[in-house]
Design a protein around this motif. Structure first.
Motif, PDB file in Angstrom:
ATOM      1  N   THR A 133      -1.148   9.820 108.102  1.00 48.15           N
ATOM      2  CA  THR A 133      -2.585  10.087 108.094  1.00 48.15           C
ATOM      3  C   THR A 133      -2.980  11.035 109.223  1.00 48.15           C
ATOM      4  OG1 THR A 133      -3.011   8.115 109.449  1.00 48.15           O
ATOM      5  CG2 THR A 133      -3.130   7.853 107.046  1.00 48.15           C
ATOM      6  N   GLY A 134      -2.009  11.499 110.005  1.00 52.49           N
ATOM      7  CA  GLY A 134      -2.285  12.390 111.125  1.00 52.49           C
ATOM      8  C   GLY A 134      -2.442  13.837 110.701  1.00 52.49           C
ATOM      9  N   GLY A 135      -2.986  14.655 111.622  1.00 56.37           N
ATOM     10  CA  GLY A 135      -3.190  16.067 111.352  1.00 56.37           C
ATOM     11  C   GLY A 135      -2.198  16.933 112.096  1.00 56.37           C
ATOM     12  N   GLY A 136      -2.623  18.177 112.419  1.00 58.76           N
ATOM     13  CA  GLY A 136      -1.757  19.109 113.117  1.00 58.76           C
ATOM     14  C   GLY A 136      -0.839  19.867 112.173  1.00 58.76           C
ATOM     15  N   ILE A 137       0.011  20.721 112.756  1.00 56.23           N
ATOM     16  CA  ILE A 137       0.943  21.510 111.946  1.00 56.23           C
ATOM     17  C   ILE A 137       1.982  20.610 111.284  1.00 56.23           C
ATOM     18  CG2 ILE A 137       2.808  23.220 112.114  1.00 56.23           C
ATOM     19  CD1 ILE A 137       1.149  24.728 114.123  1.00 56.23           C
ATOM     20  N   LYS A 138       2.355  19.529 111.890  1.00 55.71           N
ATOM     21  CA  LYS A 138       3.311  18.513 111.451  1.00 55.71           C
ATOM     22  C   LYS A 138       4.695  18.795 112.029  1.00 55.71           C
ATOM     23  CE  LYS A 138       0.312  16.432 108.813  1.00 55.71           C
ATOM     24  NZ  LYS A 138      -0.797  17.329 109.111  1.00 55.71           N
ATOM     25  N   VAL A 139       5.347  17.731 112.435  1.00 58.23           N
ATOM     26  CA  VAL A 139       6.676  17.806 113.036  1.00 58.23           C
ATOM     27  C   VAL A 139       7.683  18.391 112.050  1.00 58.23           C
ATOM     28  CG1 VAL A 139       8.565  16.455 114.028  1.00 58.23           C
ATOM     29  CG2 VAL A 139       6.202  15.873 114.593  1.00 58.23           C
TER      30      VAL A 139
ATOM     31  N   TYR B   4       9.748  13.131 116.271  1.00 60.77           N
ATOM     32  CA  TYR B   4       8.388  12.636 116.557  1.00 60.77           C
ATOM     33  C   TYR B   4       8.405  11.651 117.725  1.00 60.77           C
ATOM     34  CZ  TYR B   4       4.225   9.681 115.610  1.00 60.77           C
ATOM     35  OH  TYR B   4       3.062   8.941 115.708  1.00 60.77           O
ATOM     36  N   LEU B   5       9.290  10.672 117.667  1.00 60.28           N
ATOM     37  CA  LEU B   5       9.386   9.680 118.742  1.00 60.28           C
ATOM     38  C   LEU B   5       9.916  10.309 120.029  1.00 60.28           C
ATOM     39  CD1 LEU B   5      10.819   6.644 116.719  1.00 60.28           C
ATOM     40  CD2 LEU B   5       8.449   7.019 117.446  1.00 60.28           C
ATOM     41  N   GLY B   6      10.825  11.268 119.896  1.00 62.98           N
ATOM     42  CA  GLY B   6      11.361  11.954 121.065  1.00 62.98           C
ATOM     43  C   GLY B   6      10.297  12.767 121.794  1.00 62.98           C
ATOM     44  N   ILE B   7       9.433  13.430 121.026  1.00 68.34           N
ATOM     45  CA  ILE B   7       8.332  14.212 121.615  1.00 68.34           C
ATOM     46  C   ILE B   7       7.380  13.292 122.371  1.00 68.34           C
ATOM     47  CG2 ILE B   7       6.274  15.585 121.069  1.00 68.34           C
ATOM     48  CD1 ILE B   7       7.891  16.791 118.722  1.00 68.34           C
ATOM     49  N   ILE B   8       7.069  12.141 121.779  1.00 69.46           N
ATOM     50  CA  ILE B   8       6.165  11.177 122.426  1.00 69.46           C
ATOM     51  C   ILE B   8       6.740  10.698 123.754  1.00 69.46           C
ATOM     52  CG2 ILE B   8       5.165   8.855 122.245  1.00 69.46           C
ATOM     53  CD1 ILE B   8       4.844   9.367 119.229  1.00 69.46           C
TER      54      ILE B   8
ATOM     55  N   ALA C  63       6.758  13.536 126.352  1.00 70.65           N
ATOM     56  CA  ALA C  63       5.398  13.844 126.830  1.00 70.65           C
ATOM     57  C   ALA C  63       4.894  12.774 127.788  1.00 70.65           C
ATOM     58  CB  ALA C  63       4.457  13.984 125.637  1.00 70.65           C
ATOM     59  N   VAL C  64       5.140  11.498 127.463  1.00 66.42           N
ATOM     60  CA  VAL C  64       4.714  10.395 128.336  1.00 66.42           C
ATOM     61  C   VAL C  64       5.402  10.508 129.697  1.00 66.42           C
ATOM     62  CG1 VAL C  64       4.817   7.895 128.691  1.00 66.42           C
ATOM     63  CG2 VAL C  64       4.134   8.803 126.469  1.00 66.42           C
ATOM     64  N   ALA C  65       6.694  10.793 129.691  1.00 65.08           N
ATOM     65  CA  ALA C  65       7.456  10.893 130.941  1.00 65.08           C
ATOM     66  C   ALA C  65       6.961  12.054 131.799  1.00 65.08           C
ATOM     67  CB  ALA C  65       8.940  11.064 130.630  1.00 65.08           C
ATOM     68  N   LEU C  66       6.764  13.210 131.188  1.00 69.14           N
ATOM     69  CA  LEU C  66       6.351  14.399 131.934  1.00 69.14           C
ATOM     70  C   LEU C  66       4.940  14.262 132.504  1.00 69.14           C
ATOM     71  CD1 LEU C  66       7.787  17.209 129.626  1.00 69.14           C
ATOM     72  CD2 LEU C  66       8.552  16.643 131.943  1.00 69.14           C
ATOM     73  N   ILE C  67       4.013  13.757 131.685  1.00 62.69           N
ATOM     74  CA  ILE C  67       2.630  13.624 132.151  1.00 62.69           C
ATOM     75  C   ILE C  67       2.525  12.552 133.232  1.00 62.69           C
ATOM     76  CG2 ILE C  67       0.271  12.976 131.470  1.00 62.69           C
ATOM     77  CD1 ILE C  67       0.801  14.265 128.761  1.00 62.69           C
ATOM     78  N   THR C  68       3.225  11.427 133.040  1.00 67.66           N
ATOM     79  CA  THR C  68       3.218  10.363 134.056  1.00 67.66           C
ATOM     80  C   THR C  68       3.755  10.877 135.386  1.00 67.66           C
ATOM     81  OG1 THR C  68       3.544   8.660 132.351  1.00 67.66           O
ATOM     82  CG2 THR C  68       4.038   8.041 134.626  1.00 67.66           C
ATOM     83  N   LEU C  69       4.853  11.610 135.319  1.00 71.71           N
ATOM     84  CA  LEU C  69       5.446  12.181 136.533  1.00 71.71           C
ATOM     85  C   LEU C  69       4.473  13.139 137.208  1.00 71.71           C
ATOM     86  CD1 LEU C  69       8.030  12.356 138.273  1.00 71.71           C
ATOM     87  CD2 LEU C  69       8.755  14.280 136.835  1.00 71.71           C
TER      88      LEU C  69
ATOM     89  N   VAL D 292      -1.280  10.140 124.872  1.00 75.61           N
ATOM     90  CA  VAL D 292      -0.281  10.908 124.124  1.00 75.61           C
ATOM     91  C   VAL D 292      -0.259  10.469 122.663  1.00 75.61           C
ATOM     92  CG1 VAL D 292       2.208  11.292 123.823  1.00 75.61           C
ATOM     93  CG2 VAL D 292       1.178  11.484 126.087  1.00 75.61           C
ATOM     94  N   GLY D 293      -0.256   9.147 122.427  1.00 74.48           N
ATOM     95  CA  GLY D 293      -0.295   8.635 121.060  1.00 74.48           C
ATOM     96  C   GLY D 293      -1.553   9.061 120.336  1.00 74.48           C
ATOM     97  N   SER D 294      -2.672   9.066 121.047  1.00 73.71           N
ATOM     98  CA  SER D 294      -3.953   9.454 120.458  1.00 73.71           C
ATOM     99  C   SER D 294      -3.982  10.931 120.084  1.00 73.71           C
ATOM    100  CB  SER D 294      -5.086   9.142 121.441  1.00 73.71           C
ATOM    101  OG  SER D 294      -6.329   9.537 120.931  1.00 73.71           O
ATOM    102  N   VAL D 295      -3.404  11.774 120.940  1.00 78.66           N
ATOM    103  CA  VAL D 295      -3.456  13.219 120.708  1.00 78.66           C
ATOM    104  C   VAL D 295      -2.442  13.670 119.662  1.00 78.66           C
ATOM    105  CG1 VAL D 295      -3.089  15.487 121.772  1.00 78.66           C
ATOM    106  CG2 VAL D 295      -4.431  13.763 122.963  1.00 78.66           C
ATOM    107  N   ILE D 296      -1.188  13.224 119.752  1.00 81.72           N
ATOM    108  CA  ILE D 296      -0.175  13.705 118.804  1.00 81.72           C
ATOM    109  C   ILE D 296      -0.445  13.193 117.383  1.00 81.72           C
ATOM    110  CG2 ILE D 296       1.513  11.828 119.101  1.00 81.72           C
ATOM    111  CD1 ILE D 296       3.689  14.039 118.955  1.00 81.72           C
ATOM    112  N   THR D 297      -1.040  12.016 117.275  1.00 75.81           N
ATOM    113  CA  THR D 297      -1.395  11.510 115.947  1.00 75.81           C
ATOM    114  C   THR D 297      -2.754  12.032 115.499  1.00 75.81           C
ATOM    115  OG1 THR D 297      -2.416   9.508 116.853  1.00 75.81           O
ATOM    116  CG2 THR D 297      -0.076   9.386 116.290  1.00 75.81           C
TER     117      THR D 297
END
Length: 489
Positions: free
Chosen positions: A352-358, A278-282, A285-291, A314-319
């Motif tokens: 409390t987050g949604g999605g398919i789950k990590v 979970y933390l690795g994905i965050i 994603a932050v590094a790739l989008i910022t770049l 990224v935090g808002s979307v993944i959570t």
């Protein structure tokens, strides 16, 4: 099917929701708002229906079986949405009951998809109720009831149907104690966030009112995303935005981690592969989008500013919270594709987050890897494990079935919503945003600064059902549509 027990428990749920409506009543009294009478009328409806239902206690069998638990949870979420919409409708703040129901389902399911185009015109008491539905739905209304109402029977089925993830277990032997621990952690973390906001006022790091602190904390804790301002969190200080970023990511973590932290079981935390992933994905994603944004140019002046807003998004979307500080629907396609992927992935199981789950993605990845190995070595016997524990065949089967049904519901919903002719980007991401309980999509129409107001009545019904399917992780809701569920066995 134990009908009397289900109806009796629904009565308790109605009274519980009516009791929670007293909180926005206090807000209405503080601000002198006439919507107090609409709230009182809604409380009256809850009491009028709930009290007679409580009397329908089972005469003989009091045991709750799996089918009873799943049906009970699904019906409870439908009922709380129906009555939770009444204050908006009675007050005419939202004149259409369908729109009020959409807003309420979005609140309780912690989706954050809104039909409102002028949020700041809403009275304080209804804004409070709107945000508070996030907080209630985040951990679950039935989990709260388990914590405060003594229940007989196999109440684990209620927790299993309402808690997100491929499998659910008790933290301690007693079910009621487990529910109390969950809510104690939840309340403590919410209060901590409110305190962090107020520290900004005391030290001059960023002004925010107590009312806004409460509403934003409810939205972050439940990973819901309803803001009290039309521009989301864009007009708040960098400090407030940073606190919210950290809070969203923390509420996307499995609450068992915090229980281990309290019990000083640090080894279990360090071994947790879902948390690491979970933390690795965050971070990735932050590094790739910022770049991508810095190379494209024209979005942010400095790298620091880019990292700040990208981390928030990224935090808002993944959570699956859905708060926004900038309109990411205007970002380059590469960045938007990453955000769509994060929408589908979602947060950790037991959060409390949604999605398919990590955790589900980890199980599916390991299962696919095991199948490839089996093709190469047909006679080899391999036991699939996660964090040193064997993953049962039931969990693997359930995870695979979840993904298949998830894809079917998504495709069917997309086909229905497509009749509104909004375009592929809006149509697809509106379904993904509601089915994964995120709220905003990546198109301008339904982005962080947009709304679902222009969707047709059919689309609003479809997307409302998607929100319920997403929050209850599909199967409890599907059981309601099976005729065999209602037959006596």
């Amino acid at each position: 099917m134990n009908y009397r027990m289900i109806l009796s428990l629904l009565g308790y749920v109605l009274l519980l929701i009516g009791g929670f409506m007293l909180l926005p009543c206090i807000v209405a009294l503080i601000y002198g708002e006439q919507e107090l009478y609409s709230l009182l009328a809604a409380i009256g409806v809850c009491a009028l229906i709930g009290l007679p239902l409580i009397l329908l206690k089972p005469k003989t069998r009091r045991t709750m079986h799996a089918r009873d638990g799943f049906v009970m949870v699904s019906l409870s979420w439908i009922v709380i949405s129906l009555v939770g919409a009444l204050p908006f409708w009675f007050s005419r703040a939202i004149p259409s009951y369908l729109d009020a129901l959409f807003e309420t389902i979005s609140g309780f399911t912690t989706t954050g998809a809104s039909i409102l185009t002028d949020v700041e015109a809403m009275p304080h008491c209804l804004l409070f109720w709107r945000s508070f539905t996030h907080w209630l739905g985040g951990m679950g209304v039935l989990v709260f009831m388990l914590a405060v109402v003594p229940m007989s029977g196999e109440s684990i089925y209620l927790l299993r149907a309402e808690s997100p993830g491929p499998s659910v277990s008790k933290m301690v032997p007693k079910m009621r104690t487990s529910a109390m621990i969950l809510y104690a952690i939840y309340i403590a973390m919410t209060l901590l966030q409110i305190l962090a906001y107020q520290l900004g006022n005391w030290f001059g790091w960023g002004e925010i009112s107590l009312f806004d602190s409460l509403c934003l904390s409810f939205g972050s804790a439940g990973t819901g995303g309803f803001s009290v301002r039309a521009d989301g969190l864009a007009s708040y200080s960098s400090y407030v935005q940073s606190v919210t970023t950290v809070a969203m990511i923390m509420f996307g973590v499995n609450f068992s981690i915090y229980f281990f932290l309290i019990c000083r079981k640090f080894r279990l935390i360090w071994k947790n592969s879902e948390l690491k992933c979970y933390l690795g994905i965050i971070l990735a994603a932050v590094a790739l989008i910022t770049l991508n944004l810095m190379l494209t140019g024209g979005y942010f002046r400095t790298v620091g500013e880019a990292v700040h807003h990208v981390s928030f998004s990224v935090g808002s979307v993944i959570t699956t919270t859905g708060f926004g500080t900038v309109d990411f629907s205007l970002w380059p396609e590469f960045s938007k594709v990453i955000l769509v992927a994060l929408m589908v992935i979602g947060a950790c199981a037991g959060s409390t987050g949604g999605g398919i789950k990590v955790s589900r993605l980890l199980i599916l990845f390991k299962y696919a890897r095991a199948e490839i190995r089996h093709m190469l070595h047909p006679h080899a016997v391999e036991v699939m494990t996660v964090d040193g524990k064997r993953v049962s065949a039931d969990v693997i089967r359930g995870t695979s079935a979840f993904l298949i049904v998830y894809l079917f519901i998504a495709l069917f919903s997309i086909a229905l919503v497509a009749m509104d002719n909004f375009g592929a980007e809006t149509t697809v991401t509106s379904v993904l945003a509601t089915l994964n309980n995120i709220g905003p999509g990546v198109s301008i129409e339904i982005g962080p600064m947009g709304s679902y107001a222009r969707f047709s009545a059919l689309s609003k019904v479809v997307l409302s059902l998607d929100m319920l399917f997403g929050r209850l992780e599909i199967f409890p809701m599907l059981l309601l549509f099976r005729p065999s569920t209602w037959r006596k066995h």
